[in-house]
Design an enzyme around this catalytic site. Structure first.
Site, PDB file in Angstrom:
ATOM      1  N   GLU A  12     -61.552 -41.153 -18.703  1.00  0.00           N
ATOM      2  CA  GLU A  12     -61.690 -41.201 -17.239  1.00  0.00           C
ATOM      3  C   GLU A  12     -60.443 -41.804 -16.607  1.00  0.00           C
ATOM      4  O   GLU A  12     -59.803 -42.672 -17.190  1.00  0.00           O
ATOM      5  CB  GLU A  12     -62.896 -42.073 -16.864  1.00  0.00           C
ATOM      6  CG  GLU A  12     -64.137 -41.284 -16.504  1.00  0.00           C
ATOM      7  CD  GLU A  12     -64.063 -40.565 -15.170  1.00  0.00           C
ATOM      8  OE1 GLU A  12     -62.956 -40.418 -14.611  1.00  0.00           O
ATOM      9  OE2 GLU A  12     -65.110 -40.128 -14.679  1.00  0.00           O
ATOM     10  N   ASP A  13     -60.131 -41.357 -15.403  1.00  0.00           N
ATOM     11  CA  ASP A  13     -59.023 -41.965 -14.664  1.00  0.00           C
ATOM     12  C   ASP A  13     -59.418 -43.339 -14.137  1.00  0.00           C
ATOM     13  O   ASP A  13     -58.631 -44.281 -14.146  1.00  0.00           O
ATOM     14  CB  ASP A  13     -58.585 -41.062 -13.505  1.00  0.00           C
ATOM     15  CG  ASP A  13     -59.734 -40.626 -12.608  1.00  0.00           C
ATOM     16  OD1 ASP A  13     -60.912 -40.894 -12.925  1.00  0.00           O
ATOM     17  OD2 ASP A  13     -59.460 -39.989 -11.570  1.00  0.00           O
ATOM     18  N   ILE A  68     -63.071 -46.029 -13.415  1.00  0.00           N
ATOM     19  CA  ILE A  68     -64.503 -46.349 -13.264  1.00  0.00           C
ATOM     20  C   ILE A  68     -64.598 -47.243 -12.040  1.00  0.00           C
ATOM     21  O   ILE A  68     -64.047 -48.347 -12.013  1.00  0.00           O
ATOM     22  CB  ILE A  68     -65.078 -47.110 -14.483  1.00  0.00           C
ATOM     23  CG1 ILE A  68     -64.760 -46.406 -15.795  1.00  0.00           C
ATOM     24  CG2 ILE A  68     -66.578 -47.336 -14.296  1.00  0.00           C
ATOM     25  CD1 ILE A  68     -65.650 -45.287 -16.184  1.00  0.00           C
ATOM     26  N   ASP A  69     -65.314 -46.743 -11.037  1.00  0.00           N
ATOM     27  CA  ASP A  69     -65.442 -47.449  -9.764  1.00  0.00           C
ATOM     28  C   ASP A  69     -66.889 -47.940  -9.663  1.00  0.00           C
ATOM     29  O   ASP A  69     -67.229 -48.974 -10.222  1.00  0.00           O
ATOM     30  CB  ASP A  69     -65.046 -46.466  -8.652  1.00  0.00           C
ATOM     31  CG  ASP A  69     -65.011 -47.066  -7.270  1.00  0.00           C
ATOM     32  OD1 ASP A  69     -64.640 -48.229  -7.128  1.00  0.00           O
ATOM     33  OD2 ASP A  69     -65.361 -46.360  -6.303  1.00  0.00           O
ATOM     34  N   THR A  70     -67.784 -47.187  -9.033  1.00  0.00           N
ATOM     35  CA  THR A  70     -69.192 -47.607  -8.986  1.00  0.00           C
ATOM     36  C   THR A  70     -69.886 -47.385 -10.334  1.00  0.00           C
ATOM     37  O   THR A  70     -70.922 -47.997 -10.604  1.00  0.00           O
ATOM     38  CB  THR A  70     -69.985 -46.807  -7.930  1.00  0.00           C
ATOM     39  OG1 THR A  70     -69.998 -45.435  -8.316  1.00  0.00           O
ATOM     40  CG2 THR A  70     -69.359 -46.945  -6.553  1.00  0.00           C
ATOM     41  N   GLY A  71     -69.342 -46.483 -11.142  1.00  0.00           N
ATOM     42  CA  GLY A  71     -69.953 -46.175 -12.436  1.00  0.00           C
ATOM     43  C   GLY A  71     -70.968 -45.039 -12.360  1.00  0.00           C
ATOM     44  O   GLY A  71     -71.503 -44.618 -13.392  1.00  0.00           O
ATOM     45  N   LYS A 116     -62.557 -50.907 -11.952  1.00  0.00           N
ATOM     46  CA  LYS A 116     -62.785 -51.872 -10.864  1.00  0.00           C
ATOM     47  C   LYS A 116     -64.110 -52.580 -11.147  1.00  0.00           C
ATOM     48  O   LYS A 116     -65.164 -52.148 -10.663  1.00  0.00           O
ATOM     49  CB  LYS A 116     -62.885 -51.147  -9.518  1.00  0.00           C
ATOM     50  CG  LYS A 116     -61.625 -50.424  -9.064  1.00  0.00           C
ATOM     51  CD  LYS A 116     -61.882 -49.750  -7.703  1.00  0.00           C
ATOM     52  CE  LYS A 116     -60.755 -48.861  -7.268  1.00  0.00           C
ATOM     53  NZ  LYS A 116     -61.126 -47.982  -6.131  1.00  0.00           N
ATOM     54  N   ASP A 132     -56.130 -39.215  -6.491  1.00  0.00           N
ATOM     55  CA  ASP A 132     -55.723 -38.570  -5.243  1.00  0.00           C
ATOM     56  C   ASP A 132     -56.402 -39.175  -4.026  1.00  0.00           C
ATOM     57  O   ASP A 132     -57.445 -39.829  -4.130  1.00  0.00           O
ATOM     58  CB  ASP A 132     -56.084 -37.090  -5.283  1.00  0.00           C
ATOM     59  CG  ASP A 132     -57.596 -36.872  -5.182  1.00  0.00           C
ATOM     60  OD1 ASP A 132     -58.332 -37.472  -5.992  1.00  0.00           O
ATOM     61  OD2 ASP A 132     -58.035 -36.128  -4.291  1.00  0.00           O
TER      62      ASP A 132
HETATM   63  P1  IMP Z   1     -67.459 -43.697  -9.469  1.00  0.00           P
HETATM   64  O1  IMP Z   1     -68.520 -42.677  -9.722  1.00  0.00           O
HETATM   65  O2  IMP Z   1     -67.707 -44.449  -8.191  1.00  0.00           O
HETATM   66  O3  IMP Z   1     -67.253 -44.639 -10.649  1.00  0.00           O
HETATM   67  O4  IMP Z   1     -66.087 -42.982  -9.197  1.00  0.00           O
HETATM   68  C1  IMP Z   1     -65.699 -41.935  -9.968  1.00  0.00           C
HETATM   69  C2  IMP Z   1     -64.429 -41.242  -9.589  1.00  0.00           C
HETATM   70  O5  IMP Z   1     -64.017 -41.495  -8.253  1.00  0.00           O
HETATM   71  C3  IMP Z   1     -63.255 -41.698 -10.432  1.00  0.00           C
HETATM   72  O6  IMP Z   1     -63.256 -41.097 -11.695  1.00  0.00           O
HETATM   73  C4  IMP Z   1     -62.095 -41.263  -9.586  1.00  0.00           C
HETATM   74  O7  IMP Z   1     -61.780 -39.909  -9.826  1.00  0.00           O
HETATM   75  C5  IMP Z   1     -62.616 -41.459  -8.167  1.00  0.00           C
HETATM   76  N1  IMP Z   1     -62.105 -42.737  -7.635  1.00  0.00           N
HETATM   77  C6  IMP Z   1     -62.654 -43.952  -7.728  1.00  0.00           C
HETATM   78  N2  IMP Z   1     -61.875 -44.898  -7.158  1.00  0.00           N
HETATM   79  C7  IMP Z   1     -60.790 -44.240  -6.689  1.00  0.00           C
HETATM   80  C8  IMP Z   1     -59.579 -44.678  -6.018  1.00  0.00           C
HETATM   81  O8  IMP Z   1     -59.335 -45.862  -5.745  1.00  0.00           O
HETATM   82  N3  IMP Z   1     -58.689 -43.687  -5.709  1.00  0.00           N
HETATM   83  C9  IMP Z   1     -58.893 -42.371  -6.006  1.00  0.00           C
HETATM   84  N4  IMP Z   1     -59.995 -41.933  -6.643  1.00  0.00           N
HETATM   85  C10 IMP Z   1     -60.930 -42.862  -6.992  1.00  0.00           C
HETATM   86 MG    MG Z   2     -62.532 -39.299 -12.379  1.00  0.00          MG
END
Ligand code: IMP
Ligand code: MG
Length: 178
Positions: free
Chosen positions: A103-104, A106-109, A135, A163
């Protein structure tokens, strides 16, 4: 380049490419050590992971390494949304295989949790997660990644495959929103 403009927003330099490269190499070495003889299949989550996948795999020296690309999206603009689309591109048989998800970020997961639940239905032997950026303060659900190159605060970043509405993926450094 110290600042960049993408659409309506300005971003400033946060992390130089050399440091990111170094930490990705460290992750590759950890995976080489832990996955010896496990013949894992790497599942790269597009679009954001294309650069991480390339950078990491150059340092992977495991026997019979395979990589496959899968895709789903959950992100719109600078905020994570609850919308999660279905997974496409999973062509390989993963039953009984050891999987390393790439994965690029992991934000909320939420995306990761959804992906893991989808993959579990295919009965792999094991699943682990390697992410370029993590994060921890944003994590709401799912697992802490097994491998992460760099920990970030809860700010929106671009570059290195990430992006802002389609732009900024090509930058080798990481930029933070101003
Ligand atoms: P999650 O489901 O919230 O963990 O986010 C998943 C996806 O959102 C990541 O794999 C990224 O592709 C995108 N993402 C999360 N944070 C960022 C950010 O700061 N900049 C750009 N893309 C993000
Ligand atoms: Mg991603």
């Amino acid at each position: 380049m110290k600042t960049i403009k993408l659409h309506d927003k300005e971003f400033r330099l946060l992390i130089k490419e050399e440091l990111i490269d170094k930490e990705i190499k460290r992750v590759a070495e950890e995976i080489n050590r832990d996955m010896k003889d496990k013949e894992p299949i790497f599942l790269s989550v597009l679009n954001g992971s294309f650069m991480f996948t390339s950078d990491l795999l150059k340092h992977i020296n495991l026997k019979n390494t395979e990589v496959s690309f899968i895709k789903f999206t959950s992100y719109c603009g600078t905020n994570s949304t609850d919308r999660i689309n279905s997974l496409i591109g999973l062509n390989e048989k993963i039953k009984g295989r050891n999987i390393v998800i790439l994965e690029d970020m992991i934000d909320t997961g939420k995306s990761m949790e959804h992906l893991i639940n989808t993959l579990k239905a295919e009965e792999p032997a094991s699943i682990c997660i390697a992410t370029m950026f993590f994060k921890p303060k944003a994590l709401k659900t799912g697992r802490i990644p097994d491998y992460n190159a760099m920990i970030l605060e809860n700010d929106f970043v671009v570059g290195r495959g990430l992006d802002y509405d389609g732009l900024g993926r090509n930058f080798p450094d990481l930029y933070i929103i101003c």
